[in-house]
Scaffold this motif. Sequence first.
Motif, PDB file in Angstrom:
ATOM      1  N   ARG A  28       0.846  -1.249  -0.111  1.00 20.46           N
ATOM      2  CA  ARG A  28       0.162  -0.063  -0.096  1.00 20.46           C
ATOM      3  C   ARG A  28       0.804   1.369  -0.051  1.00 20.46           C
ATOM      4  NH1 ARG A  28      -0.997   3.258   3.870  1.00 20.46           N
ATOM      5  NH2 ARG A  28      -0.396   2.089   5.462  1.00 20.46           N
ATOM      6  N   ILE A  29       2.051   1.314   0.709  1.00 18.60           N
ATOM      7  CA  ILE A  29       2.615   2.563   1.027  1.00 18.60           C
ATOM      8  C   ILE A  29       3.507   2.921  -0.430  1.00 18.60           C
ATOM      9  CG2 ILE A  29       4.935   3.278   2.078  1.00 18.60           C
ATOM     10  CD1 ILE A  29       3.836   2.120   4.651  1.00 18.60           C
ATOM     11  N   ILE A  30       4.064   1.673  -0.821  1.00 24.38           N
ATOM     12  CA  ILE A  30       4.896   1.736  -2.338  1.00 24.38           C
ATOM     13  C   ILE A  30       3.844   2.307  -3.274  1.00 24.38           C
ATOM     14  CG2 ILE A  30       5.752   0.432  -4.118  1.00 24.38           C
ATOM     15  CD1 ILE A  30       7.655   1.018  -1.703  1.00 24.38           C
ATOM     16  N   ALA A  31       2.478   1.777  -3.312  1.00 24.95           N
ATOM     17  CA  ALA A  31       1.602   2.402  -4.516  1.00 24.95           C
ATOM     18  C   ALA A  31       1.399   3.831  -4.138  1.00 24.95           C
ATOM     19  CB  ALA A  31       0.238   1.486  -4.251  1.00 24.95           C
ATOM     20  N   ALA A  32       1.118   4.159  -2.996  1.00 27.36           N
ATOM     21  CA  ALA A  32       0.604   5.441  -2.515  1.00 27.36           C
ATOM     22  C   ALA A  32       2.023   6.608  -2.887  1.00 27.36           C
ATOM     23  CB  ALA A  32       0.180   5.434  -1.157  1.00 27.36           C
ATOM     24  N   ALA A  33       3.251   5.937  -2.238  1.00 28.59           N
ATOM     25  CA  ALA A  33       4.325   6.676  -2.277  1.00 28.59           C
ATOM     26  C   ALA A  33       4.736   7.211  -3.863  1.00 28.59           C
ATOM     27  CB  ALA A  33       5.544   6.399  -1.759  1.00 28.59           C
ATOM     28  N   TYR A  34       4.688   6.084  -4.727  1.00 28.13           N
ATOM     29  CA  TYR A  34       4.913   6.249  -6.162  1.00 28.13           C
ATOM     30  C   TYR A  34       4.146   6.456  -7.406  1.00 28.13           C
ATOM     31  CZ  TYR A  34       9.764   4.814  -4.280  1.00 28.13           C
ATOM     32  OH  TYR A  34      10.860   4.832  -3.899  1.00 28.13           O
ATOM     33  N   GLN A  35       2.937   6.548  -7.081  1.00 29.65           N
ATOM     34  CA  GLN A  35       1.957   6.766  -8.038  1.00 29.65           C
ATOM     35  C   GLN A  35       2.059   8.007  -8.682  1.00 29.65           C
ATOM     36  OE1 GLN A  35      -0.390   4.283  -9.074  1.00 29.65           O
ATOM     37  NE2 GLN A  35      -0.882   5.941 -10.778  1.00 29.65           N
ATOM     38  N   LYS A  36       2.401   9.193  -7.997  1.00 27.59           N
ATOM     39  CA  LYS A  36       2.291  10.451  -8.577  1.00 27.59           C
ATOM     40  C   LYS A  36       3.525  10.167  -9.616  1.00 27.59           C
ATOM     41  CE  LYS A  36       5.565  12.268  -5.159  1.00 27.59           C
ATOM     42  NZ  LYS A  36       5.676  13.427  -4.101  1.00 27.59           N
ATOM     43  N   ARG A  40       4.717  11.213 -14.705  1.00 28.66           N
ATOM     44  CA  ARG A  40       5.889  11.746 -14.910  1.00 28.66           C
ATOM     45  C   ARG A  40       6.839  10.992 -15.766  1.00 28.66           C
ATOM     46  NH1 ARG A  40       8.849  14.690  -9.848  1.00 28.66           N
ATOM     47  NH2 ARG A  40       6.733  14.883  -9.240  1.00 28.66           N
ATOM     48  N   ILE A  41       7.039   9.801 -15.475  1.00 27.21           N
ATOM     49  CA  ILE A  41       8.240   8.863 -15.794  1.00 27.21           C
ATOM     50  C   ILE A  41       7.465   8.394 -17.523  1.00 27.21           C
ATOM     51  CG2 ILE A  41       9.438   6.905 -15.567  1.00 27.21           C
ATOM     52  CD1 ILE A  41       9.815   7.720 -12.796  1.00 27.21           C
ATOM     53  N   GLY A  42       6.221   8.187 -17.395  1.00 24.52           N
ATOM     54  CA  GLY A  42       5.578   7.523 -18.317  1.00 24.52           C
ATOM     55  C   GLY A  42       5.630   5.914 -18.057  1.00 24.52           C
ATOM     56  N   LYS A  43       5.788   5.384 -16.953  1.00 22.03           N
ATOM     57  CA  LYS A  43       5.720   4.058 -16.727  1.00 22.03           C
ATOM     58  C   LYS A  43       5.778   3.772 -15.153  1.00 22.03           C
ATOM     59  CE  LYS A  43      10.464   2.943 -17.770  1.00 22.03           C
ATOM     60  NZ  LYS A  43      11.269   1.964 -18.761  1.00 22.03           N
ATOM     61  N   PRO A  44       5.527   2.656 -14.613  1.00 21.16           N
ATOM     62  CA  PRO A  44       5.748   2.649 -13.159  1.00 21.16           C
ATOM     63  C   PRO A  44       7.101   2.861 -12.934  1.00 21.16           C
ATOM     64  CG  PRO A  44       4.252   1.052 -13.893  1.00 21.16           C
ATOM     65  CD  PRO A  44       4.746   1.485 -15.233  1.00 21.16           C
ATOM     66  N   GLN A 147      19.642   2.696 -17.005  1.00 24.00           N
ATOM     67  CA  GLN A 147      19.698   1.531 -16.305  1.00 24.00           C
ATOM     68  C   GLN A 147      18.317   0.639 -16.315  1.00 24.00           C
ATOM     69  OE1 GLN A 147      20.545   1.273 -12.325  1.00 24.00           O
ATOM     70  NE2 GLN A 147      22.221   0.075 -12.582  1.00 24.00           N
ATOM     71  N   ALA A 148      18.464  -0.200 -16.769  1.00 25.74           N
ATOM     72  CA  ALA A 148      17.051  -1.265 -16.796  1.00 25.74           C
ATOM     73  C   ALA A 148      15.858  -0.559 -17.476  1.00 25.74           C
ATOM     74  CB  ALA A 148      16.683  -1.606 -15.235  1.00 25.74           C
ATOM     75  N   GLY A 149      16.127   0.275 -18.327  1.00 24.93           N
ATOM     76  CA  GLY A 149      15.087   1.169 -18.911  1.00 24.93           C
ATOM     77  C   GLY A 149      14.622   2.472 -18.316  1.00 24.93           C
ATOM     78  N   TYR A 150      15.290   2.903 -17.379  1.00 24.61           N
ATOM     79  CA  TYR A 150      15.180   4.327 -16.563  1.00 24.61           C
ATOM     80  C   TYR A 150      16.246   5.132 -16.755  1.00 24.61           C
ATOM     81  CZ  TYR A 150      11.256   1.624 -14.654  1.00 24.61           C
ATOM     82  OH  TYR A 150      10.181   0.842 -14.408  1.00 24.61           O
ATOM     83  N   GLN A 151      16.046   6.332 -16.721  1.00 25.19           N
ATOM     84  CA  GLN A 151      17.162   7.269 -16.839  1.00 25.19           C
ATOM     85  C   GLN A 151      17.327   7.696 -15.334  1.00 25.19           C
ATOM     86  OE1 GLN A 151      19.040   8.395 -19.400  1.00 25.19           O
ATOM     87  NE2 GLN A 151      17.707   6.539 -20.483  1.00 25.19           N
ATOM     88  N   ARG A 152      18.516   7.202 -14.982  1.00 26.12           N
ATOM     89  CA  ARG A 152      18.702   7.291 -13.413  1.00 26.12           C
ATOM     90  C   ARG A 152      20.025   8.324 -13.361  1.00 26.12           C
ATOM     91  NH1 ARG A 152      17.834   1.061 -12.145  1.00 26.12           N
ATOM     92  NH2 ARG A 152      15.657   1.205 -12.061  1.00 26.12           N
ATOM     93  N   VAL A 153      20.020   8.704 -11.892  1.00 24.29           N
ATOM     94  CA  VAL A 153      20.852   9.693 -11.443  1.00 24.29           C
ATOM     95  C   VAL A 153      21.425   8.824 -10.011  1.00 24.29           C
ATOM     96  CG1 VAL A 153      21.312  11.956 -10.213  1.00 24.29           C
ATOM     97  CG2 VAL A 153      19.714  11.640 -11.954  1.00 24.29           C
TER      98      VAL A 153
END
Length: 159
Positions: A28-36, A40-44, A147-153
């Motif tokens: 539940r926390i992961i879904a709530a924290a990252y849904q926004k 913005r990213i275009g995928k989970p 990395q793994a399909g994401y633009q990371r910092v």
Amino acid sequence: MPKGRNVQSRNTMEIRPANASDLPAITRIIAAAYQKYVTRIGKPPGPMLDDYATHIRRHTAWVAETQHAILGLIVLIPEQDHLALDNVAVDPQHHGRGVGRALMTFAEQEAARRGYTELRLYTHEKMTENLAMYPALGWQETGRGEQAGYQRVFFRKPV
């Protein structure tokens, strides 16, 4: 059971190893924290795709809780030369109460306790809040890339 220790603060928040009964709250926390970030990213974001049951079984997940609720979580993965802070998430209902800072402090203490001299983490380049927060907490940016399909910092912090 991991050798991590429980950390308690003045407000009776405790950080302890996660167990199987924590999985619904973690999910539940992961879904709530990252849904926004999905739009913005275009995928989970990566943390929404992680297998938290496996993190619990491997003793790499901890939760921050009070006697009433789980407030947040942190995933720490041991690597050969550093401790990887794989994820930190706080229930949005508990933002601004020091939960995230307590989890970050726990990560530093746990790295030192295990004999590591460095923590590392990464975030998505579009998670601009993190790009401002981590340097304010003493983290140093070490690079950017796909990395793994994401633009990371990528960041590091000596402990």
